[in-house]
Design a protein around this motif. Sequence first.
Motif, PDB file in Angstrom:
ATOM      1  N   ALA A  33     -52.560  10.501  16.505  1.00 20.07           N
ATOM      2  CA  ALA A  33     -52.851  11.918  16.332  1.00 20.07           C
ATOM      3  C   ALA A  33     -53.236  12.133  14.884  1.00 20.07           C
ATOM      4  CB  ALA A  33     -51.628  12.754  16.692  1.00 20.07           C
ATOM      5  N   ASP A  34     -53.942  13.228  14.623  1.00 19.48           N
ATOM      6  CA  ASP A  34     -54.301  13.550  13.249  1.00 19.48           C
ATOM      7  C   ASP A  34     -53.068  14.073  12.520  1.00 19.48           C
ATOM      8  OD1 ASP A  34     -56.913  12.862  13.609  1.00 19.48           O
ATOM      9  OD2 ASP A  34     -57.554  14.881  14.129  1.00 19.48           O
ATOM     10  N   THR A  35     -52.780  13.498  11.390  1.00 19.81           N
ATOM     11  CA  THR A  35     -51.691  13.989  10.568  1.00 19.81           C
ATOM     12  C   THR A  35     -52.034  13.745   9.114  1.00 19.81           C
ATOM     13  OG1 THR A  35     -49.355  13.805  10.007  1.00 19.81           O
ATOM     14  CG2 THR A  35     -50.371  11.855  10.931  1.00 19.81           C
ATOM     15  N   VAL A  36     -51.772  14.704   8.306  1.00 22.32           N
ATOM     16  CA  VAL A  36     -52.072  14.620   6.881  1.00 22.32           C
ATOM     17  C   VAL A  36     -51.210  13.544   6.217  1.00 22.32           C
ATOM     18  CG1 VAL A  36     -52.001  15.916   4.715  1.00 22.32           C
ATOM     19  CG2 VAL A  36     -52.735  17.040   6.809  1.00 22.32           C
ATOM     20  N   PHE A  37     -49.984  13.392   6.676  1.00 17.32           N
ATOM     21  CA  PHE A  37     -49.005  12.563   5.984  1.00 17.32           C
ATOM     22  C   PHE A  37     -48.772  11.191   6.605  1.00 17.32           C
ATOM     23  CE2 PHE A  37     -47.923  17.047   5.307  1.00 17.32           C
ATOM     24  CZ  PHE A  37     -48.049  17.100   3.936  1.00 17.32           C
ATOM     25  N   GLY A  38     -49.397  10.871   7.705  1.00 13.15           N
ATOM     26  CA  GLY A  38     -49.135   9.615   8.400  1.00 13.15           C
ATOM     27  C   GLY A  38     -47.983   9.791   9.376  1.00 13.15           C
ATOM     28  N   ARG A  39     -47.953   8.950  10.403  1.00 12.47           N
ATOM     29  CA  ARG A  39     -46.956   9.189  11.454  1.00 12.47           C
ATOM     30  C   ARG A  39     -45.584   8.625  11.137  1.00 12.47           C
ATOM     31  NH1 ARG A  39     -48.645   5.413  16.612  1.00 12.47           N
ATOM     32  NH2 ARG A  39     -47.914   3.494  15.667  1.00 12.47           N
ATOM     33  N   GLY A  40     -45.456   7.721  10.218  1.00 14.20           N
ATOM     34  CA  GLY A  40     -44.136   7.213   9.854  1.00 14.20           C
ATOM     35  C   GLY A  40     -43.607   6.175  10.825  1.00 14.20           C
ATOM     36  N   ALA A  41     -42.281   6.066  10.870  1.00  9.74           N
ATOM     37  CA  ALA A  41     -41.608   5.044  11.677  1.00  9.74           C
ATOM     38  C   ALA A  41     -41.151   5.626  13.010  1.00  9.74           C
ATOM     39  CB  ALA A  41     -40.405   4.495  10.916  1.00  9.74           C
ATOM     40  N   LYS A  42     -41.118   4.766  14.016  1.00 13.62           N
ATOM     41  CA  LYS A  42     -40.652   5.177  15.339  1.00 13.62           C
ATOM     42  C   LYS A  42     -39.190   5.614  15.246  1.00 13.62           C
ATOM     43  CE  LYS A  42     -40.386   3.626  20.103  1.00 13.62           C
ATOM     44  NZ  LYS A  42     -40.592   2.489  21.013  1.00 13.62           N
ATOM     45  N   ILE A  43     -38.864   6.707  15.919  1.00 12.55           N
ATOM     46  CA  ILE A  43     -37.498   7.228  15.927  1.00 12.55           C
ATOM     47  C   ILE A  43     -36.730   6.530  17.043  1.00 12.55           C
ATOM     48  CG2 ILE A  43     -36.048   9.269  16.220  1.00 12.55           C
ATOM     49  CD1 ILE A  43     -38.489  10.943  15.259  1.00 12.55           C
ATOM     50  N   ASN A  44     -35.624   5.895  16.691  1.00 13.54           N
ATOM     51  CA  ASN A  44     -34.823   5.139  17.655  1.00 13.54           C
ATOM     52  C   ASN A  44     -33.369   5.596  17.671  1.00 13.54           C
ATOM     53  OD1 ASN A  44     -36.898   3.294  18.559  1.00 13.54           O
ATOM     54  ND2 ASN A  44     -36.744   2.321  16.553  1.00 13.54           N
ATOM     55  N   ASN A  45     -33.114   6.870  17.407  1.00 10.27           N
ATOM     56  CA  ASN A  45     -31.729   7.312  17.277  1.00 10.27           C
ATOM     57  C   ASN A  45     -31.130   7.895  18.556  1.00 10.27           C
ATOM     58  OD1 ASN A  45     -32.880   9.851  17.474  1.00 10.27           O
ATOM     59  ND2 ASN A  45     -32.651  10.337  15.314  1.00 10.27           N
ATOM     60  N   GLY A  46     -31.860   7.908  19.660  1.00  8.63           N
ATOM     61  CA  GLY A  46     -31.322   8.413  20.919  1.00  8.63           C
ATOM     62  C   GLY A  46     -31.389   9.921  21.083  1.00  8.63           C
ATOM     63  N   ASN A  47     -31.935  10.637  20.121  1.00  8.60           N
ATOM     64  CA  ASN A  47     -32.010  12.097  20.203  1.00  8.60           C
ATOM     65  C   ASN A  47     -33.355  12.601  20.716  1.00  8.60           C
ATOM     66  OD1 ASN A  47     -29.359  12.571  19.287  1.00  8.60           O
ATOM     67  ND2 ASN A  47     -30.024  12.178  17.194  1.00  8.60           N
ATOM     68  N   PHE A  48     -34.188  11.684  21.194  1.00 13.98           N
ATOM     69  CA  PHE A  48     -35.517  12.033  21.697  1.00 13.98           C
ATOM     70  C   PHE A  48     -35.745  11.358  23.046  1.00 13.98           C
ATOM     71  CE2 PHE A  48     -35.628  12.774  17.257  1.00 13.98           C
ATOM     72  CZ  PHE A  48     -36.610  13.704  17.002  1.00 13.98           C
ATOM     73  N   THR A  49     -36.503  12.029  23.901  1.00 12.64           N
ATOM     74  CA  THR A  49     -37.007  11.436  25.133  1.00 12.64           C
ATOM     75  C   THR A  49     -38.460  11.090  24.861  1.00 12.64           C
ATOM     76  OG1 THR A  49     -35.552  12.787  26.515  1.00 12.64           O
ATOM     77  CG2 THR A  49     -37.523  11.882  27.575  1.00 12.64           C
ATOM     78  N   GLY A  50     -38.876   9.878  25.218  1.00 12.50           N
ATOM     79  CA  GLY A  50     -40.243   9.456  24.931  1.00 12.50           C
ATOM     80  C   GLY A  50     -40.334   8.894  23.521  1.00 12.50           C
ATOM     81  N   THR A  51     -41.558   8.761  23.031  1.00 12.67           N
ATOM     82  CA  THR A  51     -41.791   8.133  21.733  1.00 12.67           C
ATOM     83  C   THR A  51     -42.197   9.175  20.699  1.00 12.67           C
ATOM     84  OG1 THR A  51     -42.498   6.112  22.839  1.00 12.67           O
ATOM     85  CG2 THR A  51     -43.098   6.353  20.519  1.00 12.67           C
ATOM     86  N   ALA A  52     -41.471   9.153  19.587  1.00 12.64           N
ATOM     87  CA  ALA A  52     -41.761  10.051  18.463  1.00 12.64           C
ATOM     88  C   ALA A  52     -41.615   9.260  17.172  1.00 12.64           C
ATOM     89  CB  ALA A  52     -40.823  11.252  18.476  1.00 12.64           C
ATOM     90  N   TYR A  53     -42.295   9.733  16.133  1.00 15.49           N
ATOM     91  CA  TYR A  53     -42.304   9.069  14.835  1.00 15.49           C
ATOM     92  C   TYR A  53     -41.923  10.068  13.756  1.00 15.49           C
ATOM     93  CZ  TYR A  53     -45.075   5.751  17.511  1.00 15.49           C
ATOM     94  OH  TYR A  53     -45.501   4.864  18.470  1.00 15.49           O
ATOM     95  N   LEU A  54     -41.284   9.567  12.704  1.00 14.16           N
ATOM     96  CA  LEU A  54     -40.872  10.430  11.599  1.00 14.16           C
ATOM     97  C   LEU A  54     -41.286   9.827  10.269  1.00 14.16           C
ATOM     98  CD1 LEU A  54     -39.211  12.778  10.321  1.00 14.16           C
ATOM     99  CD2 LEU A  54     -37.216  11.252  10.443  1.00 14.16           C
ATOM    100  N   LYS A  55     -41.892  10.662   9.452  1.00 14.02           N
ATOM    101  CA  LYS A  55     -42.166  10.314   8.060  1.00 14.02           C
ATOM    102  C   LYS A  55     -41.515  11.409   7.226  1.00 14.02           C
ATOM    103  CE  LYS A  55     -45.397   9.309   4.519  1.00 14.02           C
ATOM    104  NZ  LYS A  55     -45.882   8.052   4.134  1.00 14.02           N
ATOM    105  N   MET A  56     -40.413  11.048   6.554  1.00 17.65           N
ATOM    106  CA  MET A  56     -39.737  12.023   5.700  1.00 17.65           C
ATOM    107  C   MET A  56     -40.616  12.332   4.499  1.00 17.65           C
ATOM    108  SD  MET A  56     -37.064  13.185   7.057  1.00 17.65           S
ATOM    109  CE  MET A  56     -36.487  14.161   5.683  1.00 17.65           C
ATOM    110  N   LEU A  57     -40.745  13.619   4.207  1.00 16.68           N
ATOM    111  CA  LEU A  57     -41.544  14.070   3.079  1.00 16.68           C
ATOM    112  C   LEU A  57     -40.654  14.500   1.921  1.00 16.68           C
ATOM    113  CD1 LEU A  57     -44.068  16.231   5.137  1.00 16.68           C
ATOM    114  CD2 LEU A  57     -44.302  13.838   4.412  1.00 16.68           C
ATOM    115  N   ILE A  58     -39.532  15.140   2.249  1.00 17.03           N
ATOM    116  CA  ILE A  58     -38.572  15.601   1.231  1.00 17.03           C
ATOM    117  C   ILE A  58     -37.173  15.344   1.753  1.00 17.03           C
ATOM    118  CG2 ILE A  58     -37.678  17.589  -0.050  1.00 17.03           C
ATOM    119  CD1 ILE A  58     -40.426  18.949   0.417  1.00 17.03           C
ATOM    120  N   ASP A  59     -36.376  14.636   0.978  1.00 10.36           N
ATOM    121  CA  ASP A  59     -34.963  14.448   1.292  1.00 10.36           C
ATOM    122  C   ASP A  59     -34.141  15.417   0.447  1.00 10.36           C
ATOM    123  OD1 ASP A  59     -34.980  12.257   3.197  1.00 10.36           O
ATOM    124  OD2 ASP A  59     -35.621  10.970   1.535  1.00 10.36           O
ATOM    125  N   ALA A  60     -33.095  15.949   1.046  1.00  7.87           N
ATOM    126  CA  ALA A  60     -32.196  16.837   0.301  1.00  7.87           C
ATOM    127  C   ALA A  60     -31.496  16.044  -0.803  1.00  7.87           C
ATOM    128  CB  ALA A  60     -31.165  17.443   1.248  1.00  7.87           C
TER     129      ALA A  60
END
Length: 159
Positions: A33-60
């Motif tokens: 998909a088009d994303t300005v920031f890149g899709r990041g790493a696959k999320i494997n934490n069990g809190n999602f159904t299907g495939t999703a990716y996360l790229k953290m932009l700002i950490d607290a």
Amino acid sequence: MKKINVIRIVAMVILFSINSVTAQSDKKHSDSADTVFGRGAKINNGNFTGTAYLKMLIDADKDNPITAGNVTFEPGARTKWHLHPAGQIILAIDGKGYYQEKGQPKRVVHKGDVIKCLPNIEHWHGASEDNYFVQIAVGSNEKGAVIWLAPVTDEEYYK
């Protein structure tokens, strides 16, 4: 001569339109998909159904409690029901997705939409069944971390 040029112009417009529609259709089912920031790493934490990716932009950190992450959902992917003690803001940046608060109808979300999730409101969000969905999720852990709940059932998702 003028008639031939008009026919050529009309033919070019039709071909351009067909190519444009085909490109949009292919995007719905493409591997990215088009994303300005890149899709990041696959999320494997069990809190999602299907495939999703996360790229953290700002950490607290100690100076700023705000977090921001670019989340890319493949078609059909979604979060579990969850809530944010300090609330959340979702900025839709590409594709077509869904957002639903408990007890409310599911909303369709498109590129450019902004959703303000109030504190402690149970909700879920993710991609439509045939499109990617890319969002920037903005939140804060200053009042506590995300509370993950039950998976969104297929019946809830397709309703």
